[in-house]
Design a protein around this motif. Structure first.
Motif, mmCIF file in Angstrom:
data_model
loop_
_atom_site.group_PDB
_atom_site.id
_atom_site.type_symbol
_atom_site.label_atom_id
_atom_site.label_comp_id
_atom_site.label_asym_id
_atom_site.label_seq_id
_atom_site.Cartn_x
_atom_site.Cartn_y
_atom_site.Cartn_z
ATOM 1 N N ILE A 70 -3.038 0.378 -3.374
ATOM 2 C CA ILE A 70 -2.919 1.826 -3.213
ATOM 3 C C ILE A 70 -3.757 2.229 -1.997
ATOM 4 N N GLY A 71 -3.184 3.046 -1.163
ATOM 5 C CA GLY A 71 -3.944 3.619 -0.036
ATOM 6 C C GLY A 71 -3.844 2.828 1.243
ATOM 7 N N ALA A 124 21.634 -23.168 -1.835
ATOM 8 C CA ALA A 124 20.576 -22.193 -1.519
ATOM 9 C C ALA A 124 19.753 -21.910 -2.769
ATOM 10 N N GLU A 125 18.452 -21.632 -2.535
ATOM 11 C CA GLU A 125 17.524 -21.446 -3.647
ATOM 12 C C GLU A 125 16.860 -20.069 -3.544
ATOM 13 N N PHE A 126 16.703 -19.396 -4.672
ATOM 14 C CA PHE A 126 16.028 -18.098 -4.684
ATOM 15 C C PHE A 126 14.529 -18.341 -4.800
ATOM 16 N N ARG A 127 13.812 -17.993 -3.753
ATOM 17 C CA ARG A 127 12.351 -18.127 -3.756
ATOM 18 C C ARG A 127 11.823 -16.885 -3.065
ATOM 19 N N TRP A 128 11.305 -15.962 -3.834
ATOM 20 C CA TRP A 128 11.160 -14.601 -3.331
ATOM 21 C C TRP A 128 9.962 -13.903 -3.963
ATOM 22 N N VAL A 129 9.189 -13.204 -3.152
ATOM 23 C CA VAL A 129 8.142 -12.328 -3.699
ATOM 24 C C VAL A 129 8.667 -10.909 -3.568
ATOM 25 N N SER A 130 8.932 -10.278 -4.680
ATOM 26 C CA SER A 130 9.537 -8.948 -4.608
ATOM 27 C C SER A 130 8.471 -7.884 -4.370
ATOM 28 N N SER A 131 8.885 -6.753 -3.835
ATOM 29 C CA SER A 131 7.932 -5.643 -3.732
ATOM 30 C C SER A 131 8.619 -4.321 -4.032
ATOM 31 N N TYR A 132 7.818 -3.343 -4.384
ATOM 32 C CA TYR A 132 8.328 -2.053 -4.855
ATOM 33 C C TYR A 132 7.330 -1.000 -4.408
ATOM 34 N N SER A 133 7.776 -0.036 -3.627
ATOM 35 C CA SER A 133 6.795 0.945 -3.150
ATOM 36 C C SER A 133 7.092 2.345 -3.672
ATOM 37 N N ILE A 134 6.054 3.150 -3.707
ATOM 38 C CA ILE A 134 6.175 4.545 -4.140
ATOM 39 C C ILE A 134 5.709 5.410 -2.980
ATOM 40 N N THR A 135 6.561 6.356 -2.621
ATOM 41 C CA THR A 135 6.258 7.139 -1.412
ATOM 42 C C THR A 135 6.157 8.641 -1.720
ATOM 43 N N HIS A 136 5.854 8.966 -2.979
ATOM 44 C CA HIS A 136 5.856 10.381 -3.371
ATOM 45 C C HIS A 136 4.591 11.130 -2.950
ATOM 46 N N PHE A 137 3.520 10.401 -2.696
ATOM 47 C CA PHE A 137 2.228 11.069 -2.497
ATOM 48 C C PHE A 137 1.747 10.874 -1.054
ATOM 49 N N ASP A 138 0.601 11.483 -0.726
ATOM 50 C CA ASP A 138 0.212 11.337 0.678
ATOM 51 C C ASP A 138 -0.608 10.071 0.931
ATOM 52 N N PHE A 139 -0.563 9.138 -0.016
ATOM 53 C CA PHE A 139 -1.090 7.789 0.233
ATOM 54 C C PHE A 139 -0.003 6.810 -0.191
ATOM 55 N N PRO A 140 0.059 5.635 0.433
ATOM 56 C CA PRO A 140 1.097 4.671 0.039
ATOM 57 C C PRO A 140 0.703 3.879 -1.215
ATOM 58 N N PHE A 141 1.705 3.378 -1.917
ATOM 59 C CA PHE A 141 1.520 2.559 -3.120
ATOM 60 C C PHE A 141 2.513 1.416 -3.041
ATOM 61 N N LEU A 142 2.045 0.211 -3.309
ATOM 62 C CA LEU A 142 2.971 -0.918 -3.315
ATOM 63 C C LEU A 142 2.585 -1.901 -4.413
ATOM 64 N N SER A 143 3.574 -2.332 -5.182
ATOM 65 C CA SER A 143 3.310 -3.441 -6.094
ATOM 66 C C SER A 143 4.147 -4.615 -5.621
ATOM 67 N N PHE A 144 3.665 -5.814 -5.845
ATOM 68 C CA PHE A 144 4.436 -6.992 -5.424
ATOM 69 C C PHE A 144 4.324 -8.074 -6.486
ATOM 70 N N MET A 157 -0.611 13.174 -9.444
ATOM 71 C CA MET A 157 0.349 13.897 -10.301
ATOM 72 C C MET A 157 -0.143 15.331 -10.526
ATOM 73 N N ARG A 158 -1.420 15.451 -10.858
ATOM 74 C CA ARG A 158 -1.978 16.798 -11.115
ATOM 75 C C ARG A 158 -1.803 17.687 -9.883
ATOM 76 N N ASP A 159 -1.999 17.090 -8.712
ATOM 77 C CA ASP A 159 -1.874 17.871 -7.470
ATOM 78 C C ASP A 159 -0.484 18.473 -7.293
ATOM 79 N N ILE A 160 0.547 17.831 -7.884
ATOM 80 C CA ILE A 160 1.908 18.380 -7.718
ATOM 81 C C ILE A 160 2.365 19.129 -8.979
ATOM 82 N N GLY A 161 1.432 19.393 -9.896
ATOM 83 C CA GLY A 161 1.764 20.217 -11.073
ATOM 84 C C GLY A 161 2.268 19.427 -12.269
ATOM 85 N N VAL A 162 2.003 18.113 -12.270
ATOM 86 C CA VAL A 162 2.421 17.275 -13.406
ATOM 87 C C VAL A 162 1.161 16.843 -14.155
ATOM 88 N N GLU A 163 1.065 17.221 -15.428
ATOM 89 C CA GLU A 163 -0.147 16.934 -16.183
ATOM 90 C C GLU A 163 0.031 15.693 -17.049
#
Ligand SMILES: Cc1cc2nc3c(=O)[nH]c(=O)nc-3n(C[C@H](O)[C@H](O)[C@H](O)COP(=O)(O)OP(=O)(O)OC[C@H]3O[C@@H](n4cnc5c(N)ncnc54)[C@H](O)[C@@H]3O)c2cc1C
Length: 412
Positions: free
Chosen positions: A370-371, A315-335, A195-201
């Protein structure tokens, strides 16, 4: 007699349900009702539009011909205000009454407003719709300073928009780290530096006590509970969602911070199903009710709901969700569910590489990478298999994690 299916909401849950319904029930009447003025668009990409990185066109997913081609009736700019489960009818804002045989509620949520003075001032933005993105973009292109509130997955999008638009932003957080329920301070530090690298404190131990405005009612500053004042031309607030469930009042549909549905997306009231962000569903992996707020999960829930509307409990819902962030020069994923559990294991490998797994009863229930995202499929598979691995934390954290290195599962 022709069966009639009505879907309220044309987000990804409602839209994928319409698509599946048409496949499963070629002759049925299908109606999709949305109070937005445009058909399904990619909510995930509206941040890229607000950053100024994408034009409008690629963000749209369906145009109106998509519905015509499938003989699905699409009602834009139509707000459903009432529901009568006994009569199997709903009523629109124009007092039109529409009958249904089976109903899908896929109405998502509306961003929560901060409960502080002037939180509805001009220039204070919430972020959910394409219209919101257009307004945020306009503020970001004309302003110089911003305040961001909400230390979670949507707040960081607002921070990234500020960064991309060369805004000097303060990111006010109540605790000592971004997304502190899913990451330790050590892990979150990678995000803070980015965040700091892009000017967000990032400003910790902060938050908003009230906003100040000028004579025209436009926001000029946020004042935090410590009395510190942060000047801004606009503010972005992302502190959570209020589910759009007003229509369910008095219908008997059970809710518990979300619409309660089983693994078939069926509510407790006959012929009413729900799908997407607004559900609290029976999670067959966790063995308890759970909640997801992600695109992939909403899409799958819409599909599963539609199958069960045509053929109950098929049919049954059986699912591992994931959510990624692509704003920075390293990848981030939560699941999965990284904010729950009774145990955890984490490791920081470098200034841009970190992993944390949340465990419950020795089983993986979620995590953050992360990364290096390489181990994500193995972790997700272990989660889906409900494998007990909590006693093998060192193996789990090996840099090149190989599930074959885990000791065989003991009989429980
Ligand atoms: C900026 C942003 C970035 C995101 N980024 C990601 C990401 O990177 N990855 C990810 O997995 N997820 C992301 N998400 C979350 C993801 O977009 C949601 O989980 C998903 O869109 C939820 O879909 P839904 O169909 O349940 O609800 P929604 O998309 O909210 O759709 C509900 C629809 O119902 C309509 N509606 C509500 N009430 C009524 C009514 N009474 N009558 C008629 N219509 C009504 C609403 O206007 C809306 O169009 C992001 C969300 C936002 C806002």
């Amino acid at each position: 007699m022709t069966e009639s299916y009505v879907i309220i909401g044309d987000g990804i849950a409602g839209s994928s349900a319409a698509e599946t319904l048409r496949e499963e029930a070629p002759d049925a009447d299908i109606t999709v009702i949305t109070d937005e003025g445009e058909a399904l668009y990619n909510r995930i990409l509206i941040k890229e539009f607000a950053k100024g990185k994408l034009p409008e066109a690629p963000i749209s997913i369906h145009d109106e011909s998509w519905y015509d081609e499938r003989d699905v009736e699409l009602r834009l700019n139509t707000h459903v205000k009432n529901l009568d489960p006994d009569a199997h009818t709903l009523e629109t804002h124009e007092e039109e009454v529409i009958d249904y045989d089976k109903l899908l509620v896929a109405t998502g949520g509306t961003p929560t407003q901060l409960p502080v003075d002037n939180s509805d001032a001009e220039g204070i933005h919430h972020f959910w719709t394409f219209q919101d993105a257009r307004r945020i973009k306009e503020s970001a292109e004309s302003g110089e300073k911003a305040v961001i509130v909400g230390a979670g997955l949507l707040g960081i999008d607002l921070a990234a928009i500020s960064g991309a638009q060369d805004i000097e932003a303060k990111y006010l957080m109540r605790g000592d780290a971004w997304w502190r329920y899913a990451l330790s301070v050590e892990g979150a530090e990678i995000m803070h530096n980015a965040m700091r690298d892009i000017g967000v404190e990032p400003v910790f131990g902060s938050g908003v006590d009230h906003f100040e405005t000028d004579d025209d009612g436009h926001v000029t500053a946020a004042v935090d509970p410590n009395g510190d004042r942060f000047e801004c031309d606009w503010a972005g607030v992302a502190i959570g969602l209020n589910f759009n469930t007003e229509i369910l009042q008095g219908t008997g549909v059970k809710q518990d911070d979300g619409v309660l549905v089983d693994q078939h997306m069926q509510s407790n009231v006959d012929d009413i199903y729900a799908a997407g962000d607004l559900t609290r569903f029976y999670d067959t992996i966790l063995g308890e009710y759970g909640q997801n707020g992600s695109w992939g999960s909403a899409k799958e829930q819409g599909t599963i709901a539609a199958k069960n509307m045509v053929d109950p409990e098929s049919a049954e819902f059986r699912w591992v969700s994931s959510y990624s962030i692509t704003h920075f020069d390293f990848p981030f994923l939560s699941f999965g569910h990284p904010t729950i559990g009774d145990d955890e294991v984490e490791k920081k490998y470098s200034d841009t590489e970190y992993r944390r797994l949340a465990l419950k009863d020795g089983k993986i229930v979620g995590g953050v990478l992360i990364g290096d995202l390489a181990p994500q499929s193995a972790y997700k598979r272990l989660m889906k298999e409900e494998r007990v691995v909590g006693d093998q934390k060192e193996v789990l954290m090996q840099k090149k994690f190989d599930p074959d290195d885990l000791a065989p599962t003991q009989e429980q």
